[in-house]
Design a protein around this motif. Structure first.
Motif, PDB file in Angstrom:
ATOM      1  N   CYS A  60      25.013 -83.614 -79.485  1.00 53.59           N
ATOM      2  CA  CYS A  60      25.021 -84.548 -78.506  1.00 53.59           C
ATOM      3  C   CYS A  60      24.390 -85.933 -78.969  1.00 53.59           C
ATOM      4  N   GLY A  61      24.307 -86.100 -80.419  1.00 52.74           N
ATOM      5  CA  GLY A  61      23.845 -87.530 -80.922  1.00 52.74           C
ATOM      6  C   GLY A  61      25.112 -88.323 -81.000  1.00 52.74           C
ATOM      7  N   HIS A  62      26.408 -87.515 -80.962  1.00 48.52           N
ATOM      8  CA  HIS A  62      27.752 -88.422 -81.243  1.00 48.52           C
ATOM      9  C   HIS A  62      27.866 -89.314 -79.952  1.00 48.52           C
ATOM     10  N   PRO A  63      28.018 -90.542 -80.226  1.00 53.86           N
ATOM     11  CA  PRO A  63      28.011 -91.696 -79.155  1.00 53.86           C
ATOM     12  C   PRO A  63      29.184 -91.140 -77.913  1.00 53.86           C
ATOM     13  N   ARG A  64      30.313 -90.332 -78.137  1.00 53.00           N
ATOM     14  CA  ARG A  64      31.067 -90.071 -77.041  1.00 53.00           C
ATOM     15  C   ARG A  64      31.076 -88.310 -76.833  1.00 53.00           C
ATOM     16  N   ASN A  65      29.690 -87.896 -76.984  1.00 50.26           N
ATOM     17  CA  ASN A  65      29.636 -86.700 -76.647  1.00 50.26           C
ATOM     18  C   ASN A  65      29.553 -86.192 -75.318  1.00 50.26           C
ATOM     19  N   ARG A  66      30.011 -85.160 -74.816  1.00 50.09           N
ATOM     20  CA  ARG A  66      30.118 -84.583 -73.615  1.00 50.09           C
ATOM     21  C   ARG A  66      29.046 -85.109 -72.439  1.00 50.09           C
ATOM     22  N   LEU A  67      27.555 -84.815 -72.992  1.00 54.18           N
ATOM     23  CA  LEU A  67      26.649 -85.307 -71.993  1.00 54.18           C
ATOM     24  C   LEU A  67      26.571 -86.817 -71.565  1.00 54.18           C
ATOM     25  N   ALA A  68      26.509 -87.554 -72.881  1.00 50.19           N
ATOM     26  CA  ALA A  68      26.732 -89.050 -72.615  1.00 50.19           C
ATOM     27  C   ALA A  68      27.710 -89.471 -71.718  1.00 50.19           C
ATOM     28  N   LEU A  69      29.107 -88.638 -71.841  1.00 48.34           N
ATOM     29  CA  LEU A  69      30.099 -89.176 -70.855  1.00 48.34           C
ATOM     30  C   LEU A  69      29.890 -88.734 -69.455  1.00 48.34           C
ATOM     31  N   ALA A  70      29.192 -87.469 -69.368  1.00 50.89           N
ATOM     32  CA  ALA A  70      28.998 -87.119 -67.822  1.00 50.89           C
ATOM     33  C   ALA A  70      27.795 -87.968 -67.449  1.00 50.89           C
ATOM     34  N   ARG A  71      26.833 -88.421 -68.020  1.00 50.38           N
ATOM     35  CA  ARG A  71      25.939 -89.254 -67.320  1.00 50.38           C
ATOM     36  C   ARG A  71      26.432 -90.410 -66.725  1.00 50.38           C
ATOM     37  N   LYS A  72      27.386 -90.865 -67.017  1.00 52.39           N
ATOM     38  CA  LYS A  72      28.103 -92.117 -66.510  1.00 52.39           C
ATOM     39  C   LYS A  72      28.650 -91.888 -65.264  1.00 52.39           C
ATOM     40  N   ALA A  73      29.133 -90.558 -64.856  1.00 46.92           N
ATOM     41  CA  ALA A  73      29.920 -90.278 -63.602  1.00 46.92           C
ATOM     42  C   ALA A  73      28.590 -89.606 -62.688  1.00 46.92           C
ATOM     43  N   TYR A  74      27.440 -89.341 -63.210  1.00 51.66           N
ATOM     44  CA  TYR A  74      26.730 -88.324 -62.550  1.00 51.66           C
ATOM     45  C   TYR A  74      25.551 -89.169 -61.784  1.00 51.66           C
ATOM     46  N   GLU A  75      25.482 -89.116 -60.516  1.00 52.95           N
ATOM     47  CA  GLU A  75      24.513 -89.923 -59.502  1.00 52.95           C
ATOM     48  C   GLU A  75      23.626 -88.616 -58.997  1.00 52.95           C
ATOM     49  N   GLY A  76      22.456 -88.273 -59.835  1.00 52.74           N
ATOM     50  CA  GLY A  76      21.509 -87.276 -59.306  1.00 52.74           C
ATOM     51  C   GLY A  76      20.151 -87.269 -60.229  1.00 52.74           C
ATOM     52  N   CYS A  77      19.479 -86.343 -60.230  1.00 49.10           N
ATOM     53  CA  CYS A  77      18.154 -86.283 -60.940  1.00 49.10           C
ATOM     54  C   CYS A  77      17.754 -85.034 -61.405  1.00 49.10           C
ATOM     55  N   ASP A  78      17.022 -84.644 -62.356  1.00 46.53           N
ATOM     56  CA  ASP A  78      16.451 -83.383 -62.743  1.00 46.53           C
ATOM     57  C   ASP A  78      17.646 -82.487 -63.155  1.00 46.53           C
ATOM     58  N   ALA A  79      18.468 -83.055 -64.143  1.00 49.38           N
ATOM     59  CA  ALA A  79      19.397 -82.260 -64.483  1.00 49.38           C
ATOM     60  C   ALA A  79      18.907 -81.801 -66.001  1.00 49.38           C
ATOM     61  N   PHE A  80      19.110 -80.740 -66.428  1.00 49.15           N
ATOM     62  CA  PHE A  80      18.884 -80.208 -67.727  1.00 49.15           C
ATOM     63  C   PHE A  80      19.800 -79.331 -68.261  1.00 49.15           C
ATOM     64  N   THR A  81      20.184 -79.413 -69.671  1.00 50.83           N
ATOM     65  CA  THR A  81      21.309 -78.763 -70.150  1.00 50.83           C
ATOM     66  C   THR A  81      20.879 -78.227 -71.509  1.00 50.83           C
ATOM     67  N   MET A  82      21.102 -77.110 -71.857  1.00 49.07           N
ATOM     68  CA  MET A  82      20.991 -76.128 -72.835  1.00 49.07           C
ATOM     69  C   MET A  82      22.373 -76.310 -73.835  1.00 49.07           C
ATOM     70  N   VAL A  83      22.406 -76.732 -74.943  1.00 48.44           N
ATOM     71  CA  VAL A  83      23.718 -76.586 -75.665  1.00 48.44           C
ATOM     72  C   VAL A  83      23.421 -75.961 -77.124  1.00 48.44           C
ATOM     73  N   VAL A  84      24.255 -74.678 -76.863  1.00 46.97           N
ATOM     74  CA  VAL A  84      24.143 -74.130 -78.226  1.00 46.97           C
ATOM     75  C   VAL A  84      25.880 -73.868 -79.125  1.00 46.97           C
ATOM     76  N   THR A  85      25.418 -74.212 -80.171  1.00 44.18           N
ATOM     77  CA  THR A  85      26.363 -74.478 -81.201  1.00 44.18           C
ATOM     78  C   THR A  85      26.449 -73.633 -82.314  1.00 44.18           C
ATOM     79  N   LEU A  86      27.655 -72.904 -82.338  1.00 44.84           N
ATOM     80  CA  LEU A  86      27.877 -71.894 -83.372  1.00 44.84           C
ATOM     81  C   LEU A  86      28.765 -72.526 -84.389  1.00 44.84           C
ATOM     82  N   VAL A  87      28.289 -72.652 -85.569  1.00 41.94           N
ATOM     83  CA  VAL A  87      28.900 -73.487 -86.581  1.00 41.94           C
ATOM     84  C   VAL A  87      29.741 -72.439 -87.606  1.00 41.94           C
ATOM     85  N   VAL A  88      30.930 -72.632 -87.876  1.00 43.56           N
ATOM     86  CA  VAL A  88      31.949 -72.053 -88.912  1.00 43.56           C
ATOM     87  C   VAL A  88      32.203 -72.693 -89.895  1.00 43.56           C
ATOM     88  N   PRO A  89      31.489 -72.419 -90.949  1.00 44.21           N
ATOM     89  CA  PRO A  89      31.610 -73.390 -92.362  1.00 44.21           C
ATOM     90  C   PRO A  89      33.165 -73.454 -92.701  1.00 44.21           C
TER      91      PRO A  89
END
Length: 254
Positions: free
Chosen positions: A137-166
């Motif tokens: 979520c720290g990437h400048p073009r991450n999904r949350l950042a892009l979604a915020r531009k199109a979202y007109e609401g409030c009180d949204a909260f997201t849990m992001v779980v990542t599974l890393v495969v080396p």
């Protein structure tokens, strides 16, 4: 004979499992066919189905914005099991150790999934030489950042779980869960709020390590594999280093 039968079943279903060794989504989408859609319908018993009221729920606009922000892995490759198919601790669990099937709705809804290709996470280090997390979520073009531009609401909260495969090559499976009632996460008058508030908004990673569990669930496999994997929850923080990234409207668990 039994083993031959299991091997035959596995061979017949092999087309439903895709090796993601080639560059992620483009390769995955090549395997999607109209015939695959029938398989999704056959597994509907395991998928959480939204009724009309749920479709109009307050959290739905954010879920749609999150899903539509950028192409996601097709629904052919992921789904959300119903909450009432999971055993949870009963009211007297501390005395009788008995679990019962969950009777309530899930607090979070899976809205989108990304399969990301990146350099080997073992080479991602902080200034002091210690390995750090990926922080999708720290990437400048991450999904949350892009979604915020199109979202007109409030009180949204997201849990992001990542599974890393080396790797190399290294992949990360990122799953985005939208909270249906963000206010409930901070309500200290409820058992949920008393646990959720320090987990999602606190500063103690040790607290999170001791409470975040992953429950394995084999929905489509032979009997031997299902028995070997089981459904016993695993507290991953006791075995693996986990990284947590907090923002005003999200918590990422790496």
């Amino acid at each position: 004979v039994a083993l031959l039968g299991l091997a035959a079943k596995d061979a017949a279903e092999a087309r439903r499992f895709v090796d993601v060794g080639a560059r992620a989504r483009v390769e995955l989408d090549r395997f999607a066919t109209a015939e695959d859609d029938d398989d999704d319908e056959a597994e509907a018993a395991f998928v959480e189905e939204a009724d009309e009221a749920d479709e109009n729920a307050a959290w739905r606009p954010w879920a749609r914005a999150l899903h539509d922000a950028t192409p996601t892995c097709g629904k052919r490759y992921w789904s959300s099991p119903r909450a009432d198919t999971f055993p949870v601790r009963g009211a007297n669990y501390l005395r009788d150790r008995i679990k019962v099937l969950n009777r309530g709705d899930a607090q979070f809804a899976l809205a989108a999934v990304d399969l990301l290709w990146h350099r080997d996470p073992a080479g991602i280090e902080a200034d002091d030489g210690e390995r750090k997390g990926l922080h999708v979520c720290g990437h400048p073009r991450n999904r949350l950042a892009l979604a915020r531009k199109a979202y007109e609401g409030c009180d949204a909260f997201t849990m992001v779980v990542t599974l890393v495969v080396p790797g190399p090559p290294a992949y990360t499976l990122a799953m985005y869960y939208v909270c249906k009632d963000p206010a409930a996460l901070k309500d200290q008058a409820t058992p949920l709020g008393r646990v959720a508030r320090p987990f999602f908004f606190g500063d103690d990673d040790t607290y999170r390590d001791a409470r975040f569990k992953l429950t394995p669930r084999m929905l489509d496999s032979n009997w031997v594999v299902r028995k070997a994997v089981g459904q016993r929850p695993a507290v991953l923080g006791k075995q693996l280093k986990q990284w947590y990234w907090r923002g005003a409207d999200y918590l990422e668990i790496d």
